[in-house]
Design an enzyme around this catalytic site. Structure first.
Site, PDB file in Angstrom:
ATOM      1  N   LYS A  18       6.027  -4.229  -3.978  1.00  0.00           N
ATOM      2  CA  LYS A  18       7.482  -4.099  -3.859  1.00  0.00           C
ATOM      3  C   LYS A  18       7.961  -4.110  -2.412  1.00  0.00           C
ATOM      4  O   LYS A  18       8.964  -4.731  -2.091  1.00  0.00           O
ATOM      5  CB  LYS A  18       7.940  -2.818  -4.549  1.00  0.00           C
ATOM      6  CG  LYS A  18       9.445  -2.658  -4.497  1.00  0.00           C
ATOM      7  CD  LYS A  18      10.007  -2.438  -5.863  1.00  0.00           C
ATOM      8  CE  LYS A  18      11.503  -2.519  -5.885  1.00  0.00           C
ATOM      9  NZ  LYS A  18      11.999  -3.803  -6.376  1.00  0.00           N
TER      10      LYS A  18
ATOM     11  N   GLU B 196      17.506 -17.370  -8.023  1.00  0.00           N
ATOM     12  CA  GLU B 196      17.116 -16.013  -8.407  1.00  0.00           C
ATOM     13  C   GLU B 196      16.561 -15.991  -9.841  1.00  0.00           C
ATOM     14  O   GLU B 196      15.571 -15.314 -10.119  1.00  0.00           O
ATOM     15  CB  GLU B 196      18.318 -15.070  -8.254  1.00  0.00           C
ATOM     16  CG  GLU B 196      18.109 -13.638  -8.685  1.00  0.00           C
ATOM     17  CD  GLU B 196      16.979 -12.904  -7.964  1.00  0.00           C
ATOM     18  OE1 GLU B 196      16.429 -13.424  -6.986  1.00  0.00           O
ATOM     19  OE2 GLU B 196      16.617 -11.811  -8.430  1.00  0.00           O
TER      20      GLU B 196
ATOM     21  N   LYS C   2      12.824 -14.749 -10.758  1.00  0.00           N
ATOM     22  CA  LYS C   2      12.552 -13.669 -11.713  1.00  0.00           C
ATOM     23  C   LYS C   2      11.541 -14.139 -12.739  1.00  0.00           C
ATOM     24  O   LYS C   2      10.594 -13.444 -13.053  1.00  0.00           O
ATOM     25  CB  LYS C   2      13.819 -13.224 -12.459  1.00  0.00           C
ATOM     26  CG  LYS C   2      14.803 -12.376 -11.711  1.00  0.00           C
ATOM     27  CD  LYS C   2      14.345 -10.977 -11.390  1.00  0.00           C
ATOM     28  CE  LYS C   2      13.598 -10.921 -10.097  1.00  0.00           C
ATOM     29  NZ  LYS C   2      14.300 -10.682  -8.887  1.00  0.00           N
TER      30      LYS C   2
ATOM     31  N   GLU D  77       7.918 -14.704 -11.201  1.00  0.00           N
ATOM     32  CA  GLU D  77       7.158 -13.540 -10.724  1.00  0.00           C
ATOM     33  C   GLU D  77       6.691 -12.614 -11.843  1.00  0.00           C
ATOM     34  O   GLU D  77       5.667 -11.983 -11.710  1.00  0.00           O
ATOM     35  CB  GLU D  77       7.903 -12.775  -9.635  1.00  0.00           C
ATOM     36  CG  GLU D  77       9.133 -12.055 -10.069  1.00  0.00           C
ATOM     37  CD  GLU D  77       9.860 -11.384  -8.895  1.00  0.00           C
ATOM     38  OE1 GLU D  77       9.220 -10.982  -7.929  1.00  0.00           O
ATOM     39  OE2 GLU D  77      11.093 -11.264  -8.979  1.00  0.00           O
TER      40      GLU D  77
ATOM     41  N   CYS E 220       0.846  -1.185   0.000  1.00  0.00           N
ATOM     42  CA  CYS E 220       0.000   0.000   0.000  1.00  0.00           C
ATOM     43  C   CYS E 220       0.889   1.244   0.000  1.00  0.00           C
ATOM     44  O   CYS E 220       1.953   1.247   0.609  1.00  0.00           O
ATOM     45  CB  CYS E 220      -0.929   0.093   1.206  1.00  0.00           C
ATOM     46  SG  CYS E 220      -2.092  -1.262   1.319  1.00  0.00           S
TER      47      CYS E 220
ATOM     48  N   HIS F 126      18.391 -36.550  -7.160  1.00  0.00           N
ATOM     49  CA  HIS F 126      17.639 -36.979  -5.984  1.00  0.00           C
ATOM     50  C   HIS F 126      16.158 -36.624  -6.103  1.00  0.00           C
ATOM     51  O   HIS F 126      15.445 -36.599  -5.104  1.00  0.00           O
ATOM     52  CB  HIS F 126      18.238 -36.355  -4.716  1.00  0.00           C
ATOM     53  CG  HIS F 126      19.664 -36.758  -4.501  1.00  0.00           C
ATOM     54  ND1 HIS F 126      20.028 -38.014  -4.096  1.00  0.00           N
ATOM     55  CD2 HIS F 126      20.825 -36.078  -4.701  1.00  0.00           C
ATOM     56  CE1 HIS F 126      21.354 -38.093  -4.019  1.00  0.00           C
ATOM     57  NE2 HIS F 126      21.860 -36.920  -4.395  1.00  0.00           N
TER      58      HIS F 126
ATOM     59  N   ASN G 124      -1.582   1.994   5.687  1.00  0.00           N
ATOM     60  CA  ASN G 124      -0.697   0.932   5.203  1.00  0.00           C
ATOM     61  C   ASN G 124      -0.295   0.122   6.425  1.00  0.00           C
ATOM     62  O   ASN G 124       0.170   0.694   7.403  1.00  0.00           O
ATOM     63  CB  ASN G 124       0.528   1.570   4.531  1.00  0.00           C
ATOM     64  CG  ASN G 124       1.629   0.574   4.262  1.00  0.00           C
ATOM     65  OD1 ASN G 124       1.359  -0.602   4.056  1.00  0.00           O
ATOM     66  ND2 ASN G 124       2.864   1.032   4.261  1.00  0.00           N
ATOM     67  N   GLY G 125      -0.475  -1.191   6.368  1.00  0.00           N
ATOM     68  CA  GLY G 125      -0.106  -2.029   7.516  1.00  0.00           C
ATOM     69  C   GLY G 125      -1.232  -2.974   7.852  1.00  0.00           C
ATOM     70  O   GLY G 125      -2.158  -3.164   7.047  1.00  0.00           O
TER      71      GLY G 125
ATOM     72  N   TRP H  65      -2.689  -2.720  -1.658  1.00  0.00           N
ATOM     73  CA  TRP H  65      -2.368  -4.131  -1.830  1.00  0.00           C
ATOM     74  C   TRP H  65      -3.181  -4.848  -0.775  1.00  0.00           C
ATOM     75  O   TRP H  65      -2.955  -4.672   0.424  1.00  0.00           O
ATOM     76  CB  TRP H  65      -0.867  -4.365  -1.628  1.00  0.00           C
ATOM     77  CG  TRP H  65      -0.433  -5.765  -1.946  1.00  0.00           C
ATOM     78  CD1 TRP H  65      -0.126  -6.261  -3.179  1.00  0.00           C
ATOM     79  CD2 TRP H  65      -0.232  -6.845  -1.023  1.00  0.00           C
ATOM     80  NE1 TRP H  65       0.249  -7.589  -3.075  1.00  0.00           N
ATOM     81  CE2 TRP H  65       0.186  -7.968  -1.765  1.00  0.00           C
ATOM     82  CE3 TRP H  65      -0.372  -6.971   0.349  1.00  0.00           C
ATOM     83  CZ2 TRP H  65       0.471  -9.201  -1.180  1.00  0.00           C
ATOM     84  CZ3 TRP H  65      -0.096  -8.201   0.939  1.00  0.00           C
ATOM     85  CH2 TRP H  65       0.328  -9.294   0.175  1.00  0.00           C
TER      86      TRP H  65
ATOM     87  N   ARG I 122       3.834  -0.450  -4.932  1.00  0.00           N
ATOM     88  CA  ARG I 122       3.582  -0.982  -3.585  1.00  0.00           C
ATOM     89  C   ARG I 122       2.253  -1.714  -3.497  1.00  0.00           C
ATOM     90  O   ARG I 122       1.922  -2.314  -2.476  1.00  0.00           O
ATOM     91  CB  ARG I 122       3.577   0.162  -2.568  1.00  0.00           C
ATOM     92  CG  ARG I 122       4.881   0.893  -2.484  1.00  0.00           C
ATOM     93  CD  ARG I 122       4.770   2.066  -1.544  1.00  0.00           C
ATOM     94  NE  ARG I 122       4.655   1.618  -0.175  1.00  0.00           N
ATOM     95  CZ  ARG I 122       5.683   1.402   0.632  1.00  0.00           C
ATOM     96  NH1 ARG I 122       6.899   1.594   0.202  1.00  0.00           N
ATOM     97  NH2 ARG I 122       5.493   1.003   1.865  1.00  0.00           N
TER      98      ARG I 122
HETATM   99  C1  F6R Z   1      11.694 -10.215  -5.997  1.00  0.00           C
HETATM  100  C2  F6R Z   1      11.651  -9.194  -4.972  1.00  0.00           C
HETATM  101  C3  F6R Z   1      11.301  -9.612  -3.585  1.00  0.00           C
HETATM  102  C4  F6R Z   1      12.141  -8.805  -2.575  1.00  0.00           C
HETATM  103  C5  F6R Z   1      11.698  -9.139  -1.146  1.00  0.00           C
HETATM  104  C6  F6R Z   1      12.557  -8.451  -0.115  1.00  0.00           C
HETATM  105  O1  F6R Z   1      12.070  -9.685  -7.228  1.00  0.00           O
HETATM  106  O2  F6R Z   1      11.856  -8.044  -5.225  1.00  0.00           O
HETATM  107  O3  F6R Z   1      11.483 -10.981  -3.403  1.00  0.00           O
HETATM  108  O4  F6R Z   1      13.483  -9.111  -2.758  1.00  0.00           O
HETATM  109  O5  F6R Z   1      10.369  -8.778  -0.970  1.00  0.00           O
HETATM  110  O6  F6R Z   1      12.494  -7.067  -0.245  1.00  0.00           O
HETATM  111  P1  F6R Z   1      13.586  -6.111   0.363  1.00  0.00           P
HETATM  112  O7  F6R Z   1      14.866  -6.381  -0.312  1.00  0.00           O
HETATM  113  O8  F6R Z   1      13.062  -4.747   0.118  1.00  0.00           O
HETATM  114  O9  F6R Z   1      13.671  -6.444   1.827  1.00  0.00           O
END
Ligand code: F6R
Length: 606
Positions: free
Chosen positions: A601, A479, A483, A486, A2, A502, A98-99, A74, A27
């Site tokens: 994010k 990773e 990527k 997502e 949010c 395994h 937000n929260g 969100w 967000r």
């Molecule tokens: C994936 C991504 C998330 C963040 C995670 C942690 O592309 O961006 O997995 O890495 O939410 O966020 P931060 O780094 O802000 O603590």
């Protein structure tokens, strides 16, 4: 999760609010809304879905007010809908939040029993009810917000407008970020810096438990128990242009291409190729008592942390443990003053990472954070901070934050290695020289990504992907898979290549593309055996290999070449084609690359 914005001044605020929300949409984007003061009363506009839907409403209705708050959601409590969109208005009070209010059910039951009716399923709406009740009694806006907040358990950043008090916004934070932007006869509220960076660079970072009354002519901050406090504005050096797309189709693509610059900025001035030292700004580790390093993080930052384990253990020969914030915080972790606890977070606001750091600090560990957002909560609660200089990362899928975290962890490895003596001066100098040369090699990889485009077209409709790596490239396999899933919504798994036999080998058939991280260096022979096992079962192999490895082409379906660099620095290169592959596939599939479904994010809730 949010995003909140607010404006008090003399300009028509609807455009300012929408512009701020556009920059905060990463967000959350389930719904959006504004409350704008018009003739002494708040006028609410809300719509489900993306911000563009709200913009249409605003264009139709053209609110003229100069004081207002806005929100992009969100969903946590209550599905995404117009009814659940913020602001929530009850009586005289409009609130954005937000929260998560953890005791919302009990408060709602109590309010319902005293005759209140609710129009949404959210936890937020109770805040408007509580403030309105208090305002009826006290007739004092600040006091009524304070009384309402004292009843809440959980995390909140809120902004409040009250009918009849048209010249102010009251806002507060507890375990969720909120900043104030200071202007000339106008002031701003936002969840984070990029939202208002085009309006002001002077920002006040509210502390936990702060309540601010924001007027055009000034800001007054106090604590929940009524003590007035002074919070000095900080000048933010980020450039507003950094938060624009700069001609790229998506923020993510721009951010992928920014990585050589971001890594340069992160390492520059922190290494000395002449002495072989790496410097951690204003943070001293007591090497006499240090027994262990523990790194906590979530998501992509967790993958960086896993690489960090390899880096620190190999350079400093200190044991390193890595944990997810969400796991660490709930298992009564064994941690004490002999541990260095490192928190890795792009946003500096991730609730689980923050809670894990608090847990460790409470048990006596010294805390160092590696963070991208200056003034965010995690660095403010750490004993020291190593800022990554990635600049604002807007694409929800993290790219440049990740590589700058790798660079920062390399600095930490060198620093600790020099202090333990495990990394000799000549070795450190070589490593630093190679590190300084790396941004140019990253640029080379990014500028030659034509093969990635061909592979992306070929496999854009695959149902699943497997990513394999060993050693430091195992976290890169994780990773790469993260990527892809997502942003393209293709199921993908990252696996340590040695574990394939395994279990996951059962998945392999002619329809499964398998991305194998196979640069030269330690583990190379083993990974070549693994890719042969995939090929023997008809799997399609895409290898990320070192330039000059002329053999590998005969053993796989496609090769993406990267410059041949030492093992410790490989992750900074091997991840680049994987980011690009995920991006291209998502773009071909036409997904919303910068704002993938269900994601946000900054994960400021557990
Ligand atoms: C994936 C991504 C998330 C963040 C995670 C942690 O592309 O961006 O997995 O890495 O939410 O966020 P931060 O780094 O802000 O603590």
């Amino acid at each position: 999760m949010c995003g909140i914005v607010g404006y008090v001044g003399s300009e028509r605020c609807s455009d300012i609010l929408v512009d701020g929300l556009r920059r905060l949409e990463y967000r959350g984007y389930d719904s959006a809304g504004t409350a704008i003061m018009e003739g002494g009363e708040t006028h609410i506009l809300r719509s489900q879905g993306k911000l563009s839907n709200l913009s249409v409403l605003i264009d139709e209705q053209k609110p003229q007010g100069t004081v207002g708050i806005g929100h992009t959601r969100w969903a946590t409590h209550g599905r995404p809908s117009e009814q659940n969109a913020h602001p929530h208005k009850y009586g005289n009070v409009a609130v954005v939040h937000n929260g998560i209010i953890e005791n919302h059910a009990a408060l709602r039951a109590e309010l319902e029993a005293s005759g209140h009716t609710f129009s949404s399923e959210t936890d937020t709406e109770i805040v408007a009810h509580l403030i309105d009740d208090a305002f009826k009694e006290t007739k004092d806006s600040l006091e009524s917000v304070r009384q309402a907040l004292c009843r809440l358990e959980g995390a909140y950043a809120i902004s409040v407008l009250l009918d009849g008090v048209p010249d102010q916004i009251i806002c507060a934070r507890q375990d969720a970020p909120l900043i104030l932007g200071v202007g000339e006869n106008e002031n701003y509220i936002a969840s984070d810096v990029p939202a208002i960076l085009n309006r002001t660079r002077d920002m006040i970072f509210l502390e936990e438990g702060d309540i601010a009354v924001v007027r055009a002519e000034g800001i007054a901050i106090s604590t929940l128990d009524g003590k007035s406090v002074e919070r000095k504005p900080q000048k933010i050096m980020w450039d507003a242009m950094m938060a624009e797309k700069g001609g790229h189709k998506h923020f993510m693509l721009k951010e992928i291409f920014e990585q050589p610059r971001a890594v340069t900025d992160t390492i520059r001035d922190r290494v000395s190729p002449t002495t072989g030292d790496a410097f951690i700004d204003d943070f001293d580790v007591d090497m006499e008592t240090l027994r262990r390093v523990v790194i906590v993080a979530c998501g992509t930052s967790y993958h960086a942390a896993l690489v960090g384990k390899f880096l620190i253990e190999s350079m400093a020969r200190i044991p390193v443990e890595v944990d997810l914030g969400s796991e660490f915080r709930y298992r009564d972790p064994l941690i004490n003053k002999h541990d260095l606890l490192v928190g890795v977070s792009q946003s500096g606001e991730t609730a689980d990472t923050l809670a894990a750091l608090r847990e460790g600090r409470g048990k006596g560990a010294r805390v160092l954070s590696i963070c991208n957002v200056v003034g965010s909560t995690i660095p403010r609660e750490s004993d020291g901070v190593l800022y990554t200089h990635a600049g604002p990362e807007i694409g929800v899928a993290s790219t440049k934050a990740f590589t700058t975290q790798l660079a920062a962890l390399t600095l930490l490895g060198i620093h600790l290695g020099r202090r333990t003596g495990a990394l000799t001066e000549p070795k450190a100098k070589e490593l630093i020289n190679d590190l300084l040369a790396l941004p140019e090699q990253m640029k080379e990889v990014l500028d030659h990504s034509a093969t990635v485009d061909v592979i992306a077209r070929r496999y854009a409709n695959a149902r699943d992907f497997l990513y394999l790596g060993r050693g430091m490239n195992y976290p890169i396999a994780l990773e790469g898979a993260l990527k892809l899933k997502e942003i393209s919504y293709i199921h993908a798994e990252g696996y340590p290549a040695g574990e394939m036999k395994h279990g996951p080998i059962a998945l392999i058939d002619e329809n499964l593309p398998v991305v194998v991280l196979a640069p030269r260096g330690s583990g190379y022979e083993k990974i070549i055996n693994n890719l042969a096992e995939v090929r023997a079962r008809e799997g399609k192999v895409i290898a990320i290999a070192s330039r000059g490895d002329n053999e590998i082409g005969n053993k796989v379906d496609d090769v993406i070449q990267i410059p041949d660099v030492r093992t410790e620095l490989q992750p900074l290169l091997t991840v680049l084609p994987l980011q690009m592959l995920a991006y291209r596939i998502a773009d071909i599939r036409g997904t919303d690359v910068d704002q993938p479904r269900n994601l946000a994010k900054s994960v400021t809730v557990e």
